[in-house]
Design a protein around this motif. Structure first.
Motif, PDB file in Angstrom:
ATOM      1  N   ASP A   1     125.769  44.177 -17.702  1.00  0.00           N
ATOM      2  CA  ASP A   1     124.496  44.850 -17.419  1.00  0.00           C
ATOM      3  C   ASP A   1     124.638  46.367 -17.450  1.00  0.00           C
ATOM      4  O   ASP A   1     123.753  47.080 -17.943  1.00  0.00           O
ATOM      5  CB  ASP A   1     123.961  44.403 -16.060  1.00  0.00           C
TER       6      ASP A   1
ATOM      7  N   PRO B   1     125.738  43.460 -11.006  1.00  0.00           N
ATOM      8  CA  PRO B   1     126.561  42.375 -10.454  1.00  0.00           C
ATOM      9  C   PRO B   1     128.041  42.735 -10.482  1.00  0.00           C
ATOM     10  O   PRO B   1     128.482  43.612 -11.235  1.00  0.00           O
ATOM     11  CB  PRO B   1     126.254  41.195 -11.386  1.00  0.00           C
TER      12      PRO B   1
ATOM     13  N   SER C   1     128.200  50.342 -10.175  1.00  0.00           N
ATOM     14  CA  SER C   1     127.848  50.742  -8.815  1.00  0.00           C
ATOM     15  C   SER C   1     128.848  51.709  -8.199  1.00  0.00           C
ATOM     16  O   SER C   1     128.461  52.618  -7.451  1.00  0.00           O
ATOM     17  CB  SER C   1     127.738  49.501  -7.918  1.00  0.00           C
TER      18      SER C   1
ATOM     19  N   ARG D   1     128.269  36.018  -6.499  1.00  0.00           N
ATOM     20  CA  ARG D   1     126.827  36.150  -6.713  1.00  0.00           C
ATOM     21  C   ARG D   1     126.133  36.705  -5.465  1.00  0.00           C
ATOM     22  O   ARG D   1     125.182  37.477  -5.565  1.00  0.00           O
ATOM     23  CB  ARG D   1     126.232  34.793  -7.101  1.00  0.00           C
ATOM     24  N   GLU D   2     126.620  36.318  -4.286  1.00  0.00           N
ATOM     25  CA  GLU D   2     126.039  36.838  -3.039  1.00  0.00           C
ATOM     26  C   GLU D   2     126.226  38.356  -2.937  1.00  0.00           C
ATOM     27  O   GLU D   2     125.314  39.080  -2.550  1.00  0.00           O
ATOM     28  CB  GLU D   2     126.665  36.163  -1.829  1.00  0.00           C
TER      29      GLU D   2
ATOM     30  N   PRO E   1     123.042  47.832  -7.736  1.00  0.00           N
ATOM     31  CA  PRO E   1     122.254  47.774  -8.976  1.00  0.00           C
ATOM     32  C   PRO E   1     122.813  46.843 -10.043  1.00  0.00           C
ATOM     33  O   PRO E   1     122.080  46.416 -10.937  1.00  0.00           O
ATOM     34  CB  PRO E   1     122.269  49.222  -9.461  1.00  0.00           C
TER      35      PRO E   1
ATOM     36  N   ASP F   1     123.808  40.986  -4.911  1.00  0.00           N
ATOM     37  CA  ASP F   1     122.370  40.825  -4.665  1.00  0.00           C
ATOM     38  C   ASP F   1     121.656  42.170  -4.831  1.00  0.00           C
ATOM     39  O   ASP F   1     122.167  43.093  -5.459  1.00  0.00           O
ATOM     40  CB  ASP F   1     122.128  40.218  -3.282  1.00  0.00           C
ATOM     41  N   ALA F   2     120.495  42.314  -4.221  1.00  0.00           N
ATOM     42  CA  ALA F   2     119.676  43.515  -4.411  1.00  0.00           C
ATOM     43  C   ALA F   2     120.280  44.772  -3.802  1.00  0.00           C
ATOM     44  O   ALA F   2     119.771  45.877  -4.030  1.00  0.00           O
ATOM     45  CB  ALA F   2     118.284  43.273  -3.817  1.00  0.00           C
ATOM     46  N   SER F   3     121.352  44.666  -3.022  1.00  0.00           N
ATOM     47  CA  SER F   3     121.936  45.849  -2.383  1.00  0.00           C
ATOM     48  C   SER F   3     122.719  46.712  -3.356  1.00  0.00           C
ATOM     49  O   SER F   3     123.041  47.861  -3.053  1.00  0.00           O
ATOM     50  CB  SER F   3     122.858  45.419  -1.230  1.00  0.00           C
TER      51      SER F   3
END
Length: 468
Positions: free
Chosen positions: A450, A378, A347, A368-369, A376, A372-374
């Motif tokens: 990822d 983790p 990111s 993990r928070e 791409p 999130d989706a904000s």
């Protein structure tokens, strides 16, 4: 025959002699003025003096005409230069006006505005804006037609209209009113639209409006004062800073609400931890009581086994009571927690780290928070640093790496362009200063699973398409 010849010869000689005498007489008449050298010299000098005087007069006339023509040429050149200078200035104003009113694509270029006021709360900004408005009203109340330079706009000389100076003042008053109405209208529009992207452009537009209106009113010898221009520019900057401060307040309030939610979650987790520890202690204590009762009712031969069971339960009870005490103590403390070091290469790229704090019992929940989706990919954790004063450790790290912060406008964004070695060295230095006793486990390399798998798949798909 000879006689006739002689007669003719004599006649010819007489004719020739008569002609020669006439020629001699004419020659004497012509040479009579110079018969005397002195008379000739005087005559020649007189003629020369007369010719010289005429030449001087002609030369003087020619020189005078040349000087006059030169003066006229110099005046014409000066006039042309003045016209050229005025034309250049007008061209600059026109080009600036065209640039400003053309396509707003230039607003994409953000100029840096250096704050002037830097007030600490909104009421002070509001007070400053009110003072500026009062100063404007004060200048607008001054009669500019009376050539008072304290006015927002004023005339530089009186004029007569229809032969009346009074009517001239009335006319000047109307001209000044029209100038101020036009200038204030444009300034109000620019100030209403100011934001971080166009603050520098809006300053230029106000200056351009000032120049254009003064140029038009120059024929009436009227002008808007530079003091009034400075006031409107000051208002523009103040309104911009006020709006920016409002945004900052909103961001801080949002951050406070986020912190409150985080603290509420941490408080609930601590209370649950305390309840679970108390419940476990009560359960073990009940088991101890039951084991003692069973031992009292058991045969003598079985009591030894019950004693061992009771000893084990009492050790478990002691541990449970210690956990209960520790859980209660942690629940009462408000500064204990974890300072975490996260990265997200996919990111944000290499050597960018987030240094934050959480009071959660399990800091992995925070990681993990954040992933999130904000974003791409983790986040990867490089260290969880548990300390009894997490806010101080976080603040000291932020302070040390402040020049390396990515977002210089929002201090709530805790990302820094540094290396993991630099972070580790600073934490080790702060451990002794802040009394951090816990061991810290460092992960020097980010897994970025990822991201790396995505890059490998992207290359595979690219090479596969190339081969096909």
């Amino acid at each position: 025959m000879e006689l006739l010849f002689l007669v003719l010869l004599v006649a010819a000689l007489l004719v020739w002699g008569s002609s020669l005498q006439r020629q001699v007489s004419k020659l004497k008449d012509r040479l009579r003025p110079i018969s005397s050298i002195e008379l000739y010299a005087k005559t020649a000098r007189r003629i020369a003096d007369s010719d010289l005087e005429k030449a001087r007069d002609e030369a003087t006339q020619i020189l005078s005409a040349a000087k006059q023509e030169s003066s006229e040429l110099e005046q014409r050149i000066a006039s042309l230069r003045a016209d050229a200078k005025s034309a250049k200035q007008e061209l600059v104003r026109v080009n600036e006006g065209l640039r400003l009113i053309a396509d707003d694509a230039h607003l994409l270029e953000v100029g840096y505005y250096r704050p002037v006021y830097g007030f600490e709360d909104l009421p002070k900004y509001q007070e400053a804006i009110e003072k500026i408005k009062e100063a404007q009203k004060s200048m607008l109340r001054v009669a500019g037609e009376a050539r008072d330079k304290a006015a927002a706009a004023y005339a530089t000389r009186p004029i007569n209209y229809n032969g009346s100076e009074a009517q001239g003042r009335k006319l000047l008053k109307k001209v000044l009113q029209l100038m101020l109405r036009a200038f204030n209208g444009e300034c109000d529009a620019f100030i209403a639209r100011v934001n971080y992207r166009n603050i520098i452009t809006m300053q230029k537009r106000i200056q351009s409006s000032f120049d254009q209106i003064n140029k038009i009113a120059d024929a009436w010898d009227c002008q808007i004062s530079r003091k009034y221009l400075a006031n409107r520019l000051e208002e523009l900057g103040l309104v911009y800073e006020y709006a920016k401060f409002q945004e900052k307040v909103k961001e801080e309030q949002a951050w406070i609400r986020e912190q409150e939610r985080e603290e509420e979650k941490a408080r609930k987790e601590a209370e649950k931890r305390e309840r679970d520890a108390a419940k476990k202690a009560d359960s073990v204590e009940q088991a101890v009581r039951e084991a003692r009762q069973a031992m009292e009712a058991a045969a003598e031969s079985d009591k030894a086994a019950f004693r061992k069971q009771i000893e084990a339960l009492e050790r478990e009870l002691a541990n449970a009571l210690e956990d209960k005490k520790r859980a209660k103590s942690l629940a009462e403390q408000t500064r204990t927690g974890y300072v975490y070091i996260f990265s997200n290469i996919g990111s944000f790229g290499e050597h960018v780290f987030k240094i934050g704090m959480t009071r959660r019992e399990d800091p992995e929940v925070r990681r993990r928070e954040l992933g999130d989706a904000s974003v791409p990919f983790p986040f990867d954790c490089h260290a969880y640093i548990w300390t009894e004063d997490a806010p101080t450790l976080e603040r000291e790290l932020h302070k040390h790496f402040e020049p390396r912060r990515l977002n210089l406008e929002n201090e709530r964004k805790e990302f820094f362009r540094i290396t993991i070695d630099e972070i580790q060295a600073e934490v080790e230095k702060l451990k002794s200063q802040l009394g951090i006793a816990a061991e810290i486990r460092w992960t020097m390399l980010a897994e970025a699973k990822d991201f790396r798998l995505s890059e490998a798949k992207r290359k595979y798909l690219q090479f596969g398409n190339d081969r096909s």
